[in-house]
Design an enzyme around this catalytic site. Sequence first.
Site, PDB file in Angstrom:
ATOM      1  N   ASP A  36       0.512  -0.993  -0.362  1.00  0.00           N
ATOM      2  CA  ASP A  36      -0.477  -0.058   0.016  1.00  0.00           C
ATOM      3  C   ASP A  36       0.442   1.565   0.071  1.00  0.00           C
ATOM      4  OD1 ASP A  36       0.827  -0.094   2.642  1.00  0.00           O
ATOM      5  OD2 ASP A  36      -0.932  -0.068   3.472  1.00  0.00           O
ATOM      6  N   ASN A 102      -7.830  -1.174  14.049  1.00  0.00           N
ATOM      7  CA  ASN A 102      -8.908  -2.015  13.740  1.00  0.00           C
ATOM      8  C   ASN A 102      -8.891  -2.686  12.282  1.00  0.00           C
ATOM      9  OD1 ASN A 102      -8.183  -0.642  10.967  1.00  0.00           O
ATOM     10  ND2 ASN A 102      -8.890   1.141  10.680  1.00  0.00           N
ATOM     11  N   HIS A 104      -7.270  -3.335   9.684  1.00  0.00           N
ATOM     12  CA  HIS A 104      -7.158  -3.441   8.464  1.00  0.00           C
ATOM     13  C   HIS A 104      -6.301  -3.688   8.054  1.00  0.00           C
ATOM     14  CE1 HIS A 104      -4.674   0.555   8.475  1.00  0.00           C
ATOM     15  NE2 HIS A 104      -3.749  -0.133   9.310  1.00  0.00           N
ATOM     16  N   GLU A 109      -9.380  -1.207   4.824  1.00  0.00           N
ATOM     17  CA  GLU A 109     -10.012   0.000   6.266  1.00  0.00           C
ATOM     18  C   GLU A 109     -11.138  -1.116   6.302  1.00  0.00           C
ATOM     19  OE1 GLU A 109      -7.676   1.716   7.914  1.00  0.00           O
ATOM     20  OE2 GLU A 109      -7.837   3.301   6.921  1.00  0.00           O
TER      21      GLU A 109
END
Length: 207
Positions: A36, A102, A104, A109
Amino acid sequence: MCLPTGDTPGPVYRRLVRMAGSGATSLGRATVILLDEYVGLPPADPARCDTRLDRELISGLHRSPSVHRIRVDDLDPVAAAAAHDLVAAAGIDLAVVGLGMNGHVGFNEPGSGVEAPTRVVTLTPGSRQVATARYGASAEPLSGITLGMDRLLASREIWLLVRGATKAAILKRALEGPQSAECPASWLRRHPRLTVLADEPAAAGLG
Ligand code: PGA
């Protein structure tokens, strides 16, 4: 292979550099695709994923792998995501990924489905803050580009790296909670060759 950045893989990369230095291994024939990247950070920003991968791994290797970075500097974000997806479409043998606080994976996400494609994503406030507060970004990036869950799950093999007590709750949720878009890492359990490499503090909550 797909490689992540962030704080998690540091020890692995340091070990790889040492092993490559002593001739115990080589990435010289590998092809690396970056997992990413932030959109909107200048080249060489310390938080940039390509900068980090170069700094922590590639620059320390005598024989460099061929590295596919995400072309955020010379293409618009949508085109950069499409170009990166085309590289991934050739097939990934090994996808190494970290786990976000979280849930991800890359910048997939919460809200990312099992077939989420490679794309431009709006970062959550938490991911934006991590970029500045923890990774030293010069500005808060609003968006990023990530390989999709679809490409990661199409890899031959996946390694999920998880370190530290702060990740214990989300690792438990990813491995023992429901498989759902609320915790994209839970989708990794659908892969027949998922290996979870967690240290003891991260694994402490697992049943
Ligand atoms: P970290 O980030 O390795 O810095 O904890 C992981 C992630 O957010 O994917």
